[in-house]
Design a protein around this motif. Structure first.
Motif, mmCIF file in Angstrom:
data_model
loop_
_atom_site.group_PDB
_atom_site.id
_atom_site.type_symbol
_atom_site.label_atom_id
_atom_site.label_comp_id
_atom_site.label_asym_id
_atom_site.label_seq_id
_atom_site.Cartn_x
_atom_site.Cartn_y
_atom_site.Cartn_z
ATOM 1 N N ALA A 75 35.558 32.759 28.095
ATOM 2 C CA ALA A 75 36.594 32.104 27.285
ATOM 3 C C ALA A 75 37.881 32.917 27.277
ATOM 4 O O ALA A 75 38.980 32.372 27.430
ATOM 5 C CB ALA A 75 36.081 31.900 25.860
ATOM 6 N N LEU B 67 29.797 30.976 27.035
ATOM 7 C CA LEU B 67 31.247 30.834 26.955
ATOM 8 C C LEU B 67 31.872 32.057 26.302
ATOM 9 O O LEU B 67 32.945 32.503 26.695
ATOM 10 C CB LEU B 67 31.597 29.562 26.171
ATOM 11 N N VAL C 94 27.163 24.091 26.046
ATOM 12 C CA VAL C 94 27.411 25.331 26.779
ATOM 13 C C VAL C 94 26.113 25.874 27.367
ATOM 14 O O VAL C 94 26.052 26.217 28.555
ATOM 15 C CB VAL C 94 28.076 26.380 25.852
ATOM 16 N N MET D 278 31.538 29.462 33.910
ATOM 17 C CA MET D 278 30.494 29.786 32.945
ATOM 18 C C MET D 278 29.794 31.095 33.276
ATOM 19 O O MET D 278 29.438 31.357 34.417
ATOM 20 C CB MET D 278 29.457 28.661 32.885
#
Length: 137
Positions: A54, A20, A83, A109
């Motif tokens: 992210a 992430l 994650v 991802m």
């Protein structure tokens, strides 16, 4: 978790982990109160990596991630496992709290890079540590 790893080892010869690109910290009762949250749940985003999935999804420092891919993040220590076990390339929804509002962010991802370290011992030998589990038929 072994059910997730075995097929990867057979197919690729190594294990890939979802990434992430955030550093997190634990939510304390004081932080929970200061963020105006009702419960001490979630993971506080302490830092967002430049160019990370992210960052691309608009996740910011100070956000509190409360849900990842439909699963509640009860404690900050839950998020890294969630994650890492998510397939690379999968699009997931992250529910977060920001300034008293609950927001959804879609994240594709990334793949966690595996690092190889060289460790010097007291002798002149060098030991190589590969943090990726590999399997060769």
């Amino acid at each position: 978790m072994a059910k997730e790893i075995a097929p990867q080892l057979q197919k690729k010869g190594h294990v890939t982990r979802g990434w992430l690109g955030v550093s997190i910290q634990e939510m304390t009762p004081e932080l929970t109160k200061s963020f105006g949250l009702k419960e001490k749940k979630g993971a506080l985003v302490a830092e967002v990596g430049s160019g990370s999935p992210a960052e691309k999804a608009g996740i910011e420092q100070g956000d509190v991630i409360v849900e990842f891919d439909g699963k509640e993040v009860t404690e900050s220590k839950d998020l890294p496992r969630m994650v890492a076990s998510t397939p690379v390339g999968k699009a997931v929804t992250i529910k977060l709290s920001r300034s008293g509002k609950v927001l959804d962010r879609q994240v594709k991802m990334g793949e966690m890079e595996e690092k190889t370290e060289v460790v010097k011992t007291h002798s002149t030998k060098k030991i190589f540590r590969d943090h990726r589990a590999e399997c060769h038929p």
